[in-house]
Write a protein that holds these residues in place. Structure first.
Motif, PDB file in Angstrom:
ATOM      1  N   GLY A 119       0.586  -0.989  -0.040  1.00  0.00           N
ATOM      2  CA  GLY A 119       0.146  -0.033  -0.008  1.00  0.00           C
ATOM      3  C   GLY A 119       0.856   1.379  -0.122  1.00  0.00           C
ATOM      4  O   GLY A 119       0.463   2.191  -0.715  1.00  0.00           O
ATOM      5  N   TYR A 120       2.054   1.157   0.811  1.00  0.00           N
ATOM      6  CA  TYR A 120       2.558   2.584   0.939  1.00  0.00           C
ATOM      7  C   TYR A 120       3.515   2.319  -0.498  1.00  0.00           C
ATOM      8  O   TYR A 120       3.481   3.738  -0.931  1.00  0.00           O
ATOM      9  CB  TYR A 120       3.932   2.380   1.877  1.00  0.00           C
ATOM     10  CG  TYR A 120       4.760   3.423   2.159  1.00  0.00           C
ATOM     11  CD1 TYR A 120       4.316   4.645   2.664  1.00  0.00           C
ATOM     12  CD2 TYR A 120       6.026   3.154   1.712  1.00  0.00           C
ATOM     13  CE1 TYR A 120       5.349   5.761   2.812  1.00  0.00           C
ATOM     14  CE2 TYR A 120       6.944   4.251   1.761  1.00  0.00           C
ATOM     15  CZ  TYR A 120       6.606   5.590   2.270  1.00  0.00           C
ATOM     16  OH  TYR A 120       7.524   6.529   2.386  1.00  0.00           O
ATOM     17  N   ARG A 121       3.880   1.609  -1.088  1.00  0.00           N
ATOM     18  CA  ARG A 121       4.863   1.698  -2.319  1.00  0.00           C
ATOM     19  C   ARG A 121       3.743   2.203  -3.421  1.00  0.00           C
ATOM     20  O   ARG A 121       4.233   2.902  -4.229  1.00  0.00           O
ATOM     21  CB  ARG A 121       5.226   0.171  -2.764  1.00  0.00           C
ATOM     22  CG  ARG A 121       6.332  -0.343  -1.688  1.00  0.00           C
ATOM     23  CD  ARG A 121       7.435  -1.244  -2.207  1.00  0.00           C
ATOM     24  NE  ARG A 121       6.404  -2.548  -2.584  1.00  0.00           N
ATOM     25  CZ  ARG A 121       6.286  -3.521  -1.659  1.00  0.00           C
ATOM     26  NH1 ARG A 121       6.603  -3.378  -0.346  1.00  0.00           N
ATOM     27  NH2 ARG A 121       5.480  -4.525  -2.208  1.00  0.00           N
ATOM     28  N   LEU A 122       2.677   1.654  -3.186  1.00  0.00           N
ATOM     29  CA  LEU A 122       1.545   2.011  -4.342  1.00  0.00           C
ATOM     30  C   LEU A 122       1.322   3.534  -4.271  1.00  0.00           C
ATOM     31  O   LEU A 122       1.373   4.309  -5.106  1.00  0.00           O
ATOM     32  CB  LEU A 122       0.243   1.336  -4.537  1.00  0.00           C
ATOM     33  CG  LEU A 122       0.347   0.033  -4.868  1.00  0.00           C
ATOM     34  CD1 LEU A 122      -1.225  -0.715  -4.554  1.00  0.00           C
ATOM     35  CD2 LEU A 122       0.387   0.064  -6.475  1.00  0.00           C
ATOM     36  N   ALA A 123       1.179   3.922  -3.053  1.00  0.00           N
ATOM     37  CA  ALA A 123       0.912   5.581  -2.721  1.00  0.00           C
ATOM     38  C   ALA A 123       2.100   6.428  -3.168  1.00  0.00           C
ATOM     39  O   ALA A 123       1.893   7.492  -3.780  1.00  0.00           O
ATOM     40  CB  ALA A 123       0.745   5.580  -1.271  1.00  0.00           C
ATOM     41  N   LEU A 124       3.126   5.843  -2.933  1.00  0.00           N
ATOM     42  CA  LEU A 124       4.410   6.632  -3.509  1.00  0.00           C
ATOM     43  C   LEU A 124       4.423   6.543  -5.015  1.00  0.00           C
ATOM     44  O   LEU A 124       4.802   7.709  -5.633  1.00  0.00           O
ATOM     45  CB  LEU A 124       5.518   6.217  -2.753  1.00  0.00           C
ATOM     46  CG  LEU A 124       6.311   6.326  -1.680  1.00  0.00           C
ATOM     47  CD1 LEU A 124       7.458   5.606  -1.084  1.00  0.00           C
ATOM     48  CD2 LEU A 124       5.933   7.571  -1.182  1.00  0.00           C
ATOM     49  N   LYS A 125       4.106   5.519  -5.833  1.00  0.00           N
ATOM     50  CA  LYS A 125       4.238   5.405  -7.069  1.00  0.00           C
ATOM     51  C   LYS A 125       3.057   6.486  -7.625  1.00  0.00           C
ATOM     52  O   LYS A 125       3.080   7.168  -8.497  1.00  0.00           O
ATOM     53  CB  LYS A 125       3.649   3.978  -7.604  1.00  0.00           C
ATOM     54  CG  LYS A 125       3.783   3.958  -8.921  1.00  0.00           C
ATOM     55  CD  LYS A 125       5.152   4.050  -9.545  1.00  0.00           C
ATOM     56  CE  LYS A 125       5.333   3.929 -11.226  1.00  0.00           C
ATOM     57  NZ  LYS A 125       6.536   4.043 -11.689  1.00  0.00           N
ATOM     58  N   HIS A 126       1.829   6.480  -6.886  1.00  0.00           N
ATOM     59  CA  HIS A 126       0.672   7.304  -7.363  1.00  0.00           C
ATOM     60  C   HIS A 126       1.154   8.970  -6.990  1.00  0.00           C
ATOM     61  O   HIS A 126       0.648   9.759  -7.674  1.00  0.00           O
ATOM     62  CB  HIS A 126      -0.492   6.846  -6.700  1.00  0.00           C
ATOM     63  CG  HIS A 126      -0.763   5.707  -6.828  1.00  0.00           C
ATOM     64  ND1 HIS A 126      -1.623   4.753  -6.314  1.00  0.00           N
ATOM     65  CD2 HIS A 126      -0.721   5.068  -8.111  1.00  0.00           C
ATOM     66  CE1 HIS A 126      -1.760   3.379  -6.754  1.00  0.00           C
ATOM     67  NE2 HIS A 126      -1.286   3.833  -8.067  1.00  0.00           N
ATOM     68  N   TYR A 127       1.830   9.025  -6.021  1.00  0.00           N
ATOM     69  CA  TYR A 127       2.243  10.659  -5.788  1.00  0.00           C
ATOM     70  C   TYR A 127       3.137  10.961  -6.771  1.00  0.00           C
ATOM     71  O   TYR A 127       3.121  12.245  -7.306  1.00  0.00           O
ATOM     72  CB  TYR A 127       3.096  10.426  -4.339  1.00  0.00           C
ATOM     73  CG  TYR A 127       3.654  11.695  -3.904  1.00  0.00           C
ATOM     74  CD1 TYR A 127       3.187  12.867  -3.654  1.00  0.00           C
ATOM     75  CD2 TYR A 127       5.227  11.865  -4.469  1.00  0.00           C
ATOM     76  CE1 TYR A 127       3.872  13.958  -3.214  1.00  0.00           C
ATOM     77  CE2 TYR A 127       5.887  13.172  -4.279  1.00  0.00           C
ATOM     78  CZ  TYR A 127       5.323  14.327  -3.597  1.00  0.00           C
ATOM     79  OH  TYR A 127       5.784  15.309  -3.289  1.00  0.00           O
ATOM     80  N   GLU A 128       3.862  10.250  -7.406  1.00  0.00           N
ATOM     81  CA  GLU A 128       4.738  10.632  -8.619  1.00  0.00           C
ATOM     82  C   GLU A 128       3.778  11.279  -9.789  1.00  0.00           C
ATOM     83  O   GLU A 128       4.172  12.317 -10.552  1.00  0.00           O
ATOM     84  CB  GLU A 128       5.585   9.506  -9.285  1.00  0.00           C
ATOM     85  CG  GLU A 128       6.630   9.003  -8.213  1.00  0.00           C
ATOM     86  CD  GLU A 128       7.614   7.888  -8.808  1.00  0.00           C
ATOM     87  OE1 GLU A 128       7.258   7.407  -9.905  1.00  0.00           O
ATOM     88  OE2 GLU A 128       8.298   7.131  -8.124  1.00  0.00           O
ATOM     89  N   GLU A 129       2.443  10.723  -9.766  1.00  0.00           N
ATOM     90  CA  GLU A 129       1.638  11.078 -10.761  1.00  0.00           C
ATOM     91  C   GLU A 129       1.179  12.490 -10.439  1.00  0.00           C
ATOM     92  O   GLU A 129       1.167  13.441 -11.272  1.00  0.00           O
ATOM     93  CB  GLU A 129       0.274  10.011 -10.948  1.00  0.00           C
ATOM     94  CG  GLU A 129       0.684   8.689 -11.522  1.00  0.00           C
ATOM     95  CD  GLU A 129      -0.502   7.798 -11.705  1.00  0.00           C
ATOM     96  OE1 GLU A 129      -1.646   8.382 -11.635  1.00  0.00           O
ATOM     97  OE2 GLU A 129      -0.345   6.645 -11.371  1.00  0.00           O
ATOM     98  N   LEU A 130       0.821  12.641  -9.261  1.00  0.00           N
ATOM     99  CA  LEU A 130       0.534  13.962  -8.928  1.00  0.00           C
ATOM    100  C   LEU A 130       1.670  14.994  -9.086  1.00  0.00           C
ATOM    101  O   LEU A 130       1.236  16.153  -9.327  1.00  0.00           O
ATOM    102  CB  LEU A 130       0.063  13.866  -7.186  1.00  0.00           C
ATOM    103  CG  LEU A 130      -0.022  15.296  -6.551  1.00  0.00           C
ATOM    104  CD1 LEU A 130      -1.200  15.795  -7.067  1.00  0.00           C
ATOM    105  CD2 LEU A 130      -0.492  14.995  -5.051  1.00  0.00           C
ATOM    106  N   GLU A 131       2.878  14.331  -8.619  1.00  0.00           N
ATOM    107  CA  GLU A 131       4.040  15.382  -8.685  1.00  0.00           C
ATOM    108  C   GLU A 131       4.129  16.141 -10.350  1.00  0.00           C
ATOM    109  O   GLU A 131       4.562  17.067 -10.310  1.00  0.00           O
ATOM    110  CB  GLU A 131       5.208  14.736  -8.342  1.00  0.00           C
ATOM    111  CG  GLU A 131       6.455  15.840  -8.028  1.00  0.00           C
ATOM    112  CD  GLU A 131       7.647  14.832  -7.570  1.00  0.00           C
ATOM    113  OE1 GLU A 131       8.340  15.243  -6.756  1.00  0.00           O
ATOM    114  OE2 GLU A 131       7.580  13.488  -7.703  1.00  0.00           O
TER     115      GLU A 131
END
Length: 311
Positions: A173-185
């Motif tokens: 879950g944490y790794r997914l959130a970081l990956k999705h954060y890159e989309e936001l960034e």
């Protein structure tokens, strides 16, 4: 990165119920406001909170007006502010994959909160005198969203929310959130103020009993990893504002309420209030309206007041 089937199902379930507009809920808005003001202690409790009377005996009702809330005193970290309102970030991560319950996540990859500095209870306590606070909060956001510095503060907050979510930093879950954060960034600076919606959770749907405006990036790309659990209860803030301004809901002021019992031609206890637009109304059975016997009730009330002043 491969997303597990469990998380794919979770994201799809949330997307199936996702709203991107929170409008057309006038009936629910009117009902919630009327139900709140129908309570005999509503006026006194709202006024006591506004005036900071922490010794007041507030009604013992879940999510009701309280002497103090986590938002009563402005938090230290503010993303933007003016003399009357300020903006903070929602503490929850935007990614449902980080939570055991999807409803614990934020409503969008960008989910901010705007609050008044003064002690204003939930949106049901807004009237024609203070509903301008909605415009103030929205204007503060829109004027700051134009600034790259503000957008970078928001970005930093969203990353912090991911790091602060419960659970191991080694789990999927944490790794997914970081990956999705890159989309936001990579996309945050392309978002326009028009991509955001502004919502209120009216009593009894709110989490904290101090007025706060939900500022939500409501595009499909911004909501695809977030919770939809709060969508139905989220009321469009501009719709609430307009209903109050146009008199479609009657919200009393908080300084001229008196209870009248056994008045002529009155079969139940009523409450006489002065509306924010100056009209006189009574609350009966959860509805605010002007009945045929209002003049009789007011005449009886005046007689009682004269007797009290002479005694």
């Amino acid at each position: 990165m491969t997303v597990s089937k469990n998380f794919e199902k979770l994201y799809k379930t949330e997307l199936d119920g996702m709203q991107y507009e929170f409008t057309n809920k006038q009936d629910a808005i009117a009902q919630q406001i009327s139900q709140f003001w129908a309570h005999s202690q509503a006026t006194g409790d709202v006024k006591a909170y506004l005036e900071g009377d922490e010794g007041h005996d507030y009604a013992k009702i879940d999510k009701w007006v309280q002497a103090r809330t986590p938002f009563t005193d402005p938090p230290n970290e503010k993303l933007a502010e003016n003399d009357e309102v300020y903006i903070i970030g929602n503490r929850a991560s935007f990614d449902v994959a980080q939570y055991d319950k999807a409803s614990s996540a934020g409503m969008s990859m960008i989910h901010l909160l705007a609050l008044p500095r003064k002690r204003v209870y939930n949106g049901v306590s807004l009237n024609k005198e203070n509903v301008y606070l909605i415009d103030n909060m929205i204007d503060l956001f829109k004027s700051n969203w134009k600034k790259a510095e503000f957008r970078n503060k928001v970005l930093a907050h969203q990353r912090e929310a991911i790091d602060n979510a419960k659970g191991s930093k080694d789990d999927e879950g944490y790794r997914l959130a970081l990956k999705h954060y890159e989309e936001l960034e990579s996309s945050i600076h392309q978002l326009q103020a028009e991509d955001f919606k502004f919502g209120l959770h009216l009593f009894p749907d709110q989490s904290i009993p101090h007025l706060h405006l939900h500022i939500i990036a409501a595009t499909k790309s911004m909501r695809k990893y977030s919770t939809s659990h709060h969508d139905q209860k989220t009321k469009d803030a501009l719709e609430v504002r307009d209903m109050i301004r146009n008199g479609k809901v009657q919200v009393p002021t908080h300084d001229t309420t008196t209870t009248v019992t056994e008045a002529a031609d009155c079969t139940t206890e009523i409450t006489i209030c002065e509306c924010s637009d100056g009209c006189m109304v009574i609350a009966e059975n959860g509805r605010f309206e002007k009945p045929d016997n209002l003049e009789i009730c007011m005449e009886e009330y005046s007689k009682r007041q004269q007797k009290l002043s002479q005694s």
